[in-house]
Design a protein around this motif. Structure first.
Motif, PDB file in Angstrom:
ATOM      1  N   VAL A 177      34.074  90.288  -0.160  1.00 18.04           N
ATOM      2  CA  VAL A 177      34.424  89.395   1.149  1.00 18.04           C
ATOM      3  C   VAL A 177      33.257  89.152   1.766  1.00 18.04           C
ATOM      4  N   LEU A 178      32.957  88.021   2.221  1.00 20.78           N
ATOM      5  CA  LEU A 178      31.778  87.791   3.134  1.00 20.78           C
ATOM      6  C   LEU A 178      32.129  87.381   4.542  1.00 20.78           C
ATOM      7  N   ALA A 179      31.585  88.556   5.374  1.00 21.44           N
ATOM      8  CA  ALA A 179      32.051  88.478   6.831  1.00 21.44           C
ATOM      9  C   ALA A 179      30.945  88.287   7.735  1.00 21.44           C
ATOM     10  N   LYS A 180      31.155  87.728   9.039  1.00 25.31           N
ATOM     11  CA  LYS A 180      30.139  87.638   9.946  1.00 25.31           C
ATOM     12  C   LYS A 180      30.304  88.196  11.219  1.00 25.31           C
ATOM     13  N   GLN A 181      29.321  88.580  12.001  1.00 26.03           N
ATOM     14  CA  GLN A 181      29.568  89.299  13.302  1.00 26.03           C
ATOM     15  C   GLN A 181      29.138  87.995  14.323  1.00 26.03           C
ATOM     16  N   ILE A 228      36.966  96.155  -3.246  1.00 30.65           N
ATOM     17  CA  ILE A 228      36.605  95.313  -2.312  1.00 30.65           C
ATOM     18  C   ILE A 228      35.119  95.666  -1.952  1.00 30.65           C
ATOM     19  N   CYS A 229      34.349  94.715  -2.157  1.00 27.34           N
ATOM     20  CA  CYS A 229      32.973  94.933  -1.103  1.00 27.34           C
ATOM     21  C   CYS A 229      32.729  94.039  -0.171  1.00 27.34           C
ATOM     22  N   THR A 230      32.343  94.335   0.957  1.00 28.47           N
ATOM     23  CA  THR A 230      32.172  93.394   2.214  1.00 28.47           C
ATOM     24  C   THR A 230      30.595  93.404   2.237  1.00 28.47           C
ATOM     25  N   ILE A 231      30.224  92.025   2.442  1.00 29.41           N
ATOM     26  CA  ILE A 231      28.908  92.042   2.606  1.00 29.41           C
ATOM     27  C   ILE A 231      28.782  91.114   4.026  1.00 29.41           C
ATOM     28  N   THR A 232      27.783  91.415   4.741  1.00 29.65           N
ATOM     29  CA  THR A 232      27.380  90.768   5.976  1.00 29.65           C
ATOM     30  C   THR A 232      25.847  90.236   6.131  1.00 29.65           C
ATOM     31  N   MET A 233      25.595  89.531   6.606  1.00 26.54           N
ATOM     32  CA  MET A 233      24.048  89.065   6.688  1.00 26.54           C
ATOM     33  C   MET A 233      24.013  89.064   8.290  1.00 26.54           C
TER      34      MET A 233
END
Lengths: 286, 347
Positions: free
Chosen positions: A7-11, A60-65
């Motif tokens: 899951v790609l997520a953004k703040q 599930i792996c969540t990645i944020t940049m």
């Protein structure tokens, strides 16, 4: 574990929280008044992943940049039940446009290894571009299904989904692995679990630690958030950050929501009659 | 318009990818064509429309009548229905062959699915959801190098709180998607003639990696974009029954019914009535906002309206900051008064 999901997520700054208080006197936005939040549609993507996990079994792996402070949304992901989180952070990633962002994120996904599904929100509320998802899919050379509202069927090799495409709905199928961009009509994201908050509230990424420590004691307790930079990703700094971004911002202007002629009308029959007469004289009804 | 002093070095065409809706052309793509023509005149290059799929001959002439000098028709049995992967491959090879300077498409769900994929493959800059496009210059603050005659891509950001001008100084084509309803549909010139170039695409079956199993079309029963008057309701109506007041007022004024995101989510009105950043952008002559507080996402979709009348109980509501006429009061009382007084006046 049946499916491997990323899951790609953004703040993002909460642009929906713009109230009269967030406006300056000149009618422009006071950006610092906006809180940083988990991008809403990324939460829908996360919820979709969690539902797949509950139904079929998945990791599930969540990645944020983002900057180190973006690790907050990774804790939010842990509170909801993801298995692994990765913070992708490096000063050299600053000022990345969507193309440079997709270069970094696709490299991070490759570093994870094999996967069946990449899920992300349709768009982020700060830029509303909806570009990073498809750009990542192209870099990974995999299928994409955008504007996903519902998963119809998921088999070991194939997925079919309902897409919300303005003129109606479309049932589309693709082979795995595939990247989905998820809309806010897909589901109602669950709240964090109190038990998991207790467990993960002290989880930190190394660059969040102010004491300069290595985080070894956190690592021992499984509370050290994985952190990757350009070197650990083995990515050429020339393809990320400003140097990897073909777009440039020439100018930014604040929208001034003021200055029009404003007339207050009394909520009485007299006031409303006067308003209607004015509108008729202006030919507004013709 | 920004005045340019430098000489044009562009030789490439201005392209518009023309989307199809079954056997018709998407109107949003024709709107983009009108803007493309203006840009091309400034750059002194040709405008080309790109159309994909079978039975395109009649459509190609149609595209010329809306402003294209040339139409590239991409043929392949594998391009019959839209798929991201096959269309990306087919368009990328055409772009690499013909080298246009600008590539535009409407920011429909299809345009927003396809454009980023192409930009990622070609590693070029792309700006989403532009509300205006111009030709101008950009000086790199680091190198001091001035780029003349490039595309200025203007779009809102931060939920509509700022307007950004974006450029792609180095990469070609300069790509942008254009928000629907932002450009005027050009006048059709039935006498226009142009060149039609047929290209057999080398797409293979293996390039189609997604399948469309079923399509459910929702007829566009509401025509918000063309409506001269819109009466819109928000969460302030409180209940679905109260929203009926908005419909009554709209019927009396001969207006279309609009709704905010909050009103749609609450089930007061259908999705097809939604105005704002995730809905439709409108600019009617008269906009009557009933029980709408004015979230920026909504304002972004209607603030260009000719006359805005706002009715809200909260005198601090942001909607009043863009309104021409403001009524601080309860919509449930104000709308019946509007109906009664309008009937008296129009007698």
């Amino acid at each position: 574990m049946k499916y491997s999901i990323i899951v790609l997520a953004k703040q993002v700054p909460d642009t929906t929280a713009v109230t009269a208080r967030a406006m300056k006197k000149d009618g422009t936005l006071n950006r610092t008044a906006l809180p940083a939040v988990f991008n809403p549609e990324d939460l829908n993507a996360l919820e979709m992943a969690l539902q797949i996990k509950e139904r079929f079994g998945a990791s599930i792996c969540t990645i944020t940049m983002g900057p180190p402070s973006a690790a907050e949304i990774l804790r939010q992901a842990l509170y909801r039940g993801v298995d692994r989180v990765v913070l992708v952070t490096d000063r050299r990633f600053a000022a990345s446009d969507t193309l440079a962002t997709s270069a970094v994120l696709s490299r991070a996904i490759q570093q994870i290894g094999t996967f069946d599904l990449v899920l992300c929100g349709r768009q982020a509320i700060d830029g509303n571009t909806a570009q990073v998802g498809p750009q990542v899919a192209e870099k990974l050379d995999i299928n994409q299904l955008t504007y996903v509202e519902k998963i119809e069927q998921l088999h070991s090799e194939k997925i079919s989904v309902w897409r919300d495409v303005e003129r109606g709905k479309e049932l589309a199928a693709a082979k795995l692995p595939v990247l989905l961009t998820v809309t806010d009509r897909a589901n109602l994201p669950r709240p964090p679990s109190a038990k998991k908050i207790m467990h993960y509230k002290k989880a930190r990424a190394k660059s969040e630690l102010t004491d300069g420590g290595t985080g070894a004691h956190r690592a021992a307790k499984g509370l050290l958030v994985e952190e990757w930079d350009a070197d650990s990703l083995g990515i050429d700094p020339a393809v990320c950050g400003l140097s990897g971004s073909p777009t440039r911002v020439k100018k930014i202007e604040s929208v001034i929501r003021k200055g029009k002629t404003f007339k207050k009308i009394a909520p009485t029959d007299e006031g409303i009659n006067e308003l209607l007469q004015e509108l008729i004289q202006e030919y507004s009804f013709d | 318009m920004i005045k340019d002093t430098g000489k044009s070095k562009q030789t490439g065409e201005v392209w518009v990818f023309i989307q199809r809706y079954e056997k018709e052309l998407e109107e949003a793509s024709l709107e983009v064509l009108g803007k493309a023509r203006q840009l091309a005149e400034k750059l002194q290059v040709a405008v080309a429309g790109i159309i994909v799929g079978e039975h395109s001959e009649g459509l190609a002439q149609h595209i010329i009548e809306y402003g294209a000098h040339r139409v590239y028709v991409l043929n392949s049995v594998y391009l019959r229905g839209y798929t991201s992967s096959a269309y990306t491959k087919a368009l990328c090879s055409l772009i690499e062959d013909k080298k246009p300077s600008i590539m535009l498409m409407a920011a429909t769900p299809q345009g927003r699915d396809l454009a980023p994929r192409i930009a990622s493959k070609l590693r070029v800059g792309l700006t989403a959801d532009c509300t205006d496009l111009r030709i101008g210059s950009y000086t790199d603050p680091k190198t001091g190098k001035k780029h003349n005659n490039i595309l200025l891509q203007i779009r809102p950001a931060w939920g509509g709180n700022v307007i950004a001008t974006i450029v792609n100084p180095q990469t070609r084509p300069q790509m942008a998607t254009i928000r629907e309803g932002m450009m005027k549909l050009p006048a059709r010139n039935r006498a226009a003639r142009g060149e039609v170039v047929h290209i057999q695409s080398d797409i293979e079956r293996a390039d189609i990696i997604t399948t469309i199993l079923q399509q459910q079309h929702v007829a566009r029963t509401v025509n918000l974009k063309q409506a001269p008057i819109i009466v819109a309701g928000g969460a302030g109506l409180g209940t679905k029954e109260n929203f009926q007041l908005v419909r009554e007022l709209a019927r009396l004024f001969g207006a279309e019914v609009g709704a905010t995101r909050a009103a749609v989510d609450a089930g007061f009105s259908g999705h097809e009535h939604q105005i704002g950043q995730t809905g439709i952008t409108v600019r009617p002559k008269l906009y009557i906002a009933c029980g709408i507080s004015g979230a920026v996402q909504h304002l972004a979709g209607m603030e260009e309206s000719g006359r805005i009348v706002a009715i809200n109980t909260d005198p601090e509501a942001p909607i009043f900051s863009i309104a021409h006429y403001g009524i601080v009061g309860d919509v449930r009382e104000v709308i019946p008064k509007l109906i009664r007084n309008y009937r008296i006046l129009s007698h």
